[in-house]
Design an enzyme around this catalytic site. Structure first.
Site, PDB file in Angstrom:
ATOM      1  N   GLU A 150       0.800  -1.404  -0.148  1.00 58.20           N
ATOM      2  CA  GLU A 150      -0.166  -0.024   0.033  1.00 58.20           C
ATOM      3  C   GLU A 150       0.846   1.312  -0.040  1.00 58.20           C
ATOM      4  OE1 GLU A 150      -3.354   0.105  -0.204  1.00 58.20           O
ATOM      5  OE2 GLU A 150      -2.786   2.325  -0.564  1.00 58.20           O
ATOM      6  N   ARG A 153      -0.772   7.680   2.199  1.00 60.49           N
ATOM      7  CA  ARG A 153      -0.307   8.781   3.160  1.00 60.49           C
ATOM      8  C   ARG A 153      -1.329   8.742   4.242  1.00 60.49           C
ATOM      9  NH1 ARG A 153       0.877  12.917  -1.454  1.00 60.49           N
ATOM     10  NH2 ARG A 153      -0.896  11.596  -2.053  1.00 60.49           N
ATOM     11  N   LEU A 252      11.149  17.606  -0.893  1.00 57.81           N
ATOM     12  CA  LEU A 252      12.479  18.208  -0.700  1.00 57.81           C
ATOM     13  C   LEU A 252      12.376  19.487   0.302  1.00 57.81           C
ATOM     14  CD1 LEU A 252      14.042  18.354  -4.293  1.00 57.81           C
ATOM     15  CD2 LEU A 252      14.987  16.963  -2.336  1.00 57.81           C
ATOM     16  N   CYS A 262       5.908   4.637   9.367  1.00 54.74           N
ATOM     17  CA  CYS A 262       6.494   4.099   8.385  1.00 54.74           C
ATOM     18  C   CYS A 262       7.978   4.292   8.019  1.00 54.74           C
ATOM     19  CB  CYS A 262       5.552   4.737   7.228  1.00 54.74           C
ATOM     20  SG  CYS A 262       3.847   4.137   7.331  1.00 54.74           S
TER      21      CYS A 262
HETATM   22  C1  UGA Z   1       4.594   7.289   3.851  1.00 55.93           C
HETATM   23  C2  UGA Z   1       4.565   7.416   2.298  1.00 55.93           C
HETATM   24  O1  UGA Z   1       4.519   8.551   1.791  1.00 55.93           O
HETATM   25  C3  UGA Z   1       3.488   6.463   1.860  1.00 55.93           C
HETATM   26  O2  UGA Z   1       3.501   6.437   0.384  1.00 55.93           O
HETATM   27  C4  UGA Z   1       3.484   4.966   2.541  1.00 55.93           C
HETATM   28  O3  UGA Z   1       2.465   4.225   1.944  1.00 55.93           O
HETATM   29  C5  UGA Z   1       3.357   5.019   3.784  1.00 55.93           C
HETATM   30  O4  UGA Z   1       4.553   5.896   4.271  1.00 55.93           O
HETATM   31  C6  UGA Z   1       3.555   3.842   4.506  1.00 55.93           C
HETATM   32  O5  UGA Z   1       4.765   3.018   4.145  1.00 55.93           O
HETATM   33  O6  UGA Z   1       2.556   3.293   5.233  1.00 55.93           O
HETATM   34  P1  UGA Z   1       3.246   8.514   5.649  1.00 55.93           P
HETATM   35  O7  UGA Z   1       4.113   8.093   6.928  1.00 55.93           O
HETATM   36  O8  UGA Z   1       1.640   8.705   6.087  1.00 55.93           O
HETATM   37  O9  UGA Z   1       3.278   8.070   4.285  1.00 55.93           O
HETATM   38  O10 UGA Z   1       3.667  10.256   5.490  1.00 55.93           O
HETATM   39  P2  UGA Z   1       4.343  10.994   4.496  1.00 55.93           P
HETATM   40  O11 UGA Z   1       3.539  12.202   3.978  1.00 55.93           O
HETATM   41  O12 UGA Z   1       5.127  10.464   3.641  1.00 55.93           O
HETATM   42  O13 UGA Z   1       5.270  11.928   5.439  1.00 55.93           O
HETATM   43  C7  UGA Z   1       6.150  11.235   6.384  1.00 55.93           C
HETATM   44  C8  UGA Z   1       6.833  12.407   7.002  1.00 55.93           C
HETATM   45  O14 UGA Z   1       7.870  13.096   6.117  1.00 55.93           O
HETATM   46  C9  UGA Z   1       6.301  13.221   7.839  1.00 55.93           C
HETATM   47  O15 UGA Z   1       6.714  13.540   9.115  1.00 55.93           O
HETATM   48  C10 UGA Z   1       6.510  14.716   7.134  1.00 55.93           C
HETATM   49  O16 UGA Z   1       6.391  15.733   7.760  1.00 55.93           O
HETATM   50  C11 UGA Z   1       7.855  14.350   6.373  1.00 55.93           C
HETATM   51  N1  UGA Z   1       8.369  15.288   5.155  1.00 55.93           N
HETATM   52  C12 UGA Z   1       7.472  14.886   4.219  1.00 55.93           C
HETATM   53  C13 UGA Z   1       9.173  16.173   5.164  1.00 55.93           C
HETATM   54  O17 UGA Z   1       9.867  16.331   6.385  1.00 55.93           O
HETATM   55  N2  UGA Z   1       9.574  16.782   4.125  1.00 55.93           N
HETATM   56  C14 UGA Z   1       9.134  16.679   2.834  1.00 55.93           C
HETATM   57  O18 UGA Z   1       9.330  17.339   1.845  1.00 55.93           O
HETATM   58  C15 UGA Z   1       7.745  15.415   2.993  1.00 55.93           C
END
Ligand code: UGA
Length: 441
Positions: A150, A153, A252, A262
């Protein structure tokens, strides 16, 4: 199709409502009886935009139900989706205990040929193990095991599931591919690309996607450290990089780094998997190190701005690991709060949805009911999670509430010139600070 989903966490529950929405007959089950009781009463056990509405839609249609016992739902099922948790063990490896237990239960209770789909994020090789366990338990059973990772997000989970970028299916037999095509037929008919691979490739692709996204974030955070020292602006560097379609702008954004259940655990599980396969991959360790350092860099800014933290009050805006969720697992805001508390600061937090979870995880954190109450008498504010609500903050009111007009922006949410115009001392991430005139000269 008659579908059973084992595990009603973020992935499992969203899968339940999405498959019911697509017209399947779905039964969700979970070993946590309290969670099932909530779901039976139409109450989502966590916050996710649109989930409550989809839950009522599913139950009202008669296509969605929840049950505490696996043995009540597996008999008669055509497809069983395993989406139980794979929490990290102390050595960083994913614990597959619940996955194995689910497979045994499926084998014991299946009454017809059955397709077992692993949706939990698992190391490559898990499907082979599942196959062996089911065979051992039920040599007479006709079954197949597929990998169907899956990519949803949190905070956009429903949309990501009903309008995914792709559906990934790893299988070994034509029958298994065919059954998975039937499961997702409405999405495939809408043009969602279907990628079909062998099982190990699908398992590995999930790890690769999460590791690469984490790599992009850590790359941006390492750049932020360099930009701060070189007098450059990380946002403009990222924009420039992102305008090249080979790189892409997404993920980025420098800041406090990634959290959630995750990326941190998947990365350490991937690292352990690489070790086990005999090809260690230190780059994965480095991604995690830079991520931890991102929290340390913000803590250093607080210390630089306030000097001694004893008797200082620091307000954190946003406690969830990202906006639009109440999930605080591995939240950078809480890692920061712990560091500041250990330095003697009084830490106050506000979050639109995650306050109760944050308090349960960190009882020493004081919770405020709104951002201005958090700011009242605080010596600085740290923006930790970029909730939309914070974009509309009344900046003069915020400044009036603070003891010192200092804002540390852990997500580059504010515009430096606006902060200057409102008279804040402002420390963004990877960009140059806005200092009071006196200090700037
Ligand atoms: C992530 C993946 O994006 C999904 O595709 C995947 O399905 C999921 O893990 C999983 O393995 O179940 P998620 O953890 O819900 O999803 O959230 P993200 O939107 O990916 O963000 C993860 C973290 O990265 C957050 O703490 C966010 O603040 C941080 N982030 C994101 C940054 O610090 N910088 C960015 O540019 C983007």
């Amino acid at each position: 199709m008659k579908v059973v989903v084992i595990g009603t966490g973020h992935v499992g529950l969203v899968t339940c409502v999405a498959l019911a929405h697509l017209g399947h007959q779905v039964a969700g089950t979970d070993s946590d009886g309290e969670k099932i009781a909530l779901l039976q009463n139409g109450i989502p056990p966590f916050y996710e935009p649109g989930l409550e509405e989809h839950l009522s839609e599913g139950t009202a249609s008669g296509r969605l139900s929840f049950h505490p016992e696996i043995n009540d739902v597996v008999p008669g099922a055509e497809v069983v989706i395993i989406s139980v948790g794979t929490p990290p063990r102390v050595d960083g490896e994913a614990s597959l205990f619940a996955v194995e237990r689910s497979a045994r239960e499926i084998a014991r209770h299946a009454t017809r040929p059955i397709l077992v789909a692993e949706k939990s994020t698992v190391p490559a090789g898990t499907a082979v193990r599942l196959r062996a366990i089911i065979e051992r338990e039920r040599p007479d059973l006709e079954f197949d095991v597929v990998s169907n990772p899956e990519f949803l997000r949190e905070g956009r989970a429903i949309q990501d599931t009903l309008e995914p970028d792709r559906i990934l299916v790893g299988a070994e037999t034509p029958g298994a591919f065919e059954a998975m095509r039937r499961l997702y037929a409405p999405l495939i008919a809408n043009g969602v690309p279907l990628i079909e691979t062998d099982v190990a490739t699908a398992e590995l692709a999930k790890h690769a996607c999460n590791a690469f996204l984490a790599l992009k974030i850590s790359f941006a955070n390492a750049l932020a450290r360099i930009c701060e020292r070189a007098g450059a602006d990380v946002v403009k560097v990222a924009d420039t990089m992102g305008s090249d379609p080979r790189i892409g702008r997404a993920f980025l954004d420098a800041g406090l780094g990634y959290g959630g259940f995750c990326f941190p655990k998947d990365l350490s599980a991937f690292e352990r998997l690489a070790d086990k396969l005999g090809w260690s991959w230190p780059m994965l360790t480095e991604i995690a190190r830079i991520n931890d350092d991102a929290v340390g860099a913000v803590a250093d800014k607080v210390v630089n701005a306030l000097w001694n933290l004893e008797d200082k009050r620091v307000a954190l805006l946003g406690l969830a690991f990202k906006p639009d969720t109440d999930d605080v697992r591995f939240a950078p805001a809480l890692a920061l709060a712990k560091l500041l508390l250990s330095e003697g600061a009084h830490v106050v937090g506000y979050d639109p949805k995650a306050s109760a979870n944050a308090k349960a995880e960190l009882p020493d954190l004081e919770i405020s009911l709104d951002p201005y109450e958090a700011a009242a008498g605080s010596h600085c504010v740290v923006l930790c999670t970029e909730w939309n609500e914070f974009r509309a903050l009344d900046l003069p009111r915020l400044k009036g509430a603070l003891a010192f007009p200092i804002v540390i922006d852990g997500r580059n949410l504010f515009d430096p010139e606006t902060m200057r115009a409102h008279g804040f001392t402002y420390y963004p991430t990877g960009r140059q600070p806005v200092l009071p005139d006196r200090a700037a000269t």
